[in-house]
Design an enzyme around this catalytic site. Sequence first.
Site: not given
Ligand code: GLN
Length: 487
Positions: A75, A150, A174
């Site tokens: 990532k 994400s 995410s």
């Molecule tokens: N969708 C959640 C957010 O926008 C989690 C994102 C994540 O786990 N990095 O904060």
Amino acid sequence: MHDKTLAELATGLKTREFSSVELTHAYLNRIQRHQALNAYITVTEERALAQAQAADDRLAKGEGTALTGIPLAHKDIFCTLGIKTSCGSKMLDTFTAPYDATVVERLDQAGAVMLGKLNMDEFAMGSSNETSFYGPAHNPWNSECVPGGSSGGSAVAVAARLAAAATGTDTGGSIRQPAAFCGITGLKPTYGRVSRYGMIAYASSLDQGGPMTRSAEDAAVLMQVMAGFDPKDSTSVALPVPDYRASLDDSLAGLKIGLPKQFFSDQLDSRIAKVIQDAIADYQKLGATIHDVSLPSLNLAIPAYYVIASAECSSNLSRYDGVRFGYRCQNPADLTDLYTRSRGEAFGAEVKRRILMGTYALSAGYYDAYYLKAQQVRRLIRDDFKRALTEVDVLMGPVTPGTAFKIGAKTADPLQMYLEDIYTIAINLAGLPALSLPAGFVEGLPVGLQVIGDYFAEARLLNIGHGYQQLTDWHLQAPVQPTQEDL
Ligand code: GLN
């Protein structure tokens, strides 16, 4: 070649059935042909082939680990020495990291080959990969749909066989949500199990890196290298790392599974509920018993999370000031102009929204009403889980309330997007580990089963995932039929 598990790839490399250079070429070709999926932000072809050659030399001498010569991807939130590390943002589009994240360094030392850096929501804020400066990645099961976020690029790369496995990070879901949307296995470890050093910070008390793989067994192989104490991360925990593969085949007879009633409310698509019920019935066949449990504070998780995560992100992202690294605006008139225009021009709308929310929640006069209150709620949520996990061994439920949605369907309404994480966010607030397993399909799109364990119970979770994957073949389904030239 690209359809093999990590263990099969390791055997193929050891027996010289194929070389790491051949394997790396095979993946690079696939990445090239499936560019439309937009899984990668950067492909590091030269470096990958050099690493592959070095791995082949090691293997020829009879050396190497379970990962030597195996092509993986990271990532783009993990810093990689000398390679662009964008975090999905225009702010870091020109940033080249001066050091490797601990996770990257460990996988490198194990001999893994890095194919490149994967697409993601900007600064890991999002649930669909649509906030990425580089545009959304596409779900390989239906390219009109989001892959989740994400860590969307990571899920796409693994599902479409554009990497043998990938790293991801999970602040509120995410790893698990994109794993569920793309039909792969994703493990969010206990907070502190995997080093955060060199992992660009979003919400530091919630962020945790983990493996995204095709199976629980593959996740065990990756976790073995990723997990462990790191003196460079003050929140990393100095507990010994168990042998994650050794317990994969342990019996599941007598396993006590708790079903939190709040996970099965009206918000859950009934077709997803059916998939989860079938998976639970499979666990009963394996000897598990089912128990009802309750997590009464769960409905407070989303508001508490968005106060805490936004507060922490407003502080973490204050370092992007146009001076030290990243984007700088043209011809600033003075220092204030430099700060405001650099940040204004380089951050996307969702990141700005979070910074504004977080700055507000932390400001004098509002701190007690929002931030402190959210921390108190966080404690209640943690206590709920602790109580439930004294009654049962693990909790099970869905990962997401629905399957992958169409690109653009939720971008106009941030709240709808935030509700995507309704079943994953509380686990980060509690700091617990959780696994997302492919458990079926609804209208051709994958559905994930979530298994939540006690602190540092990753070995048990992987064992529970592996047992299910011995009985079912959901994790073996592939979205892209391999063509002859790939074989
Ligand atoms: N969708 C959640 C957010 O926008 C989690 C994102 C994540 O786990 N990095 O904060």
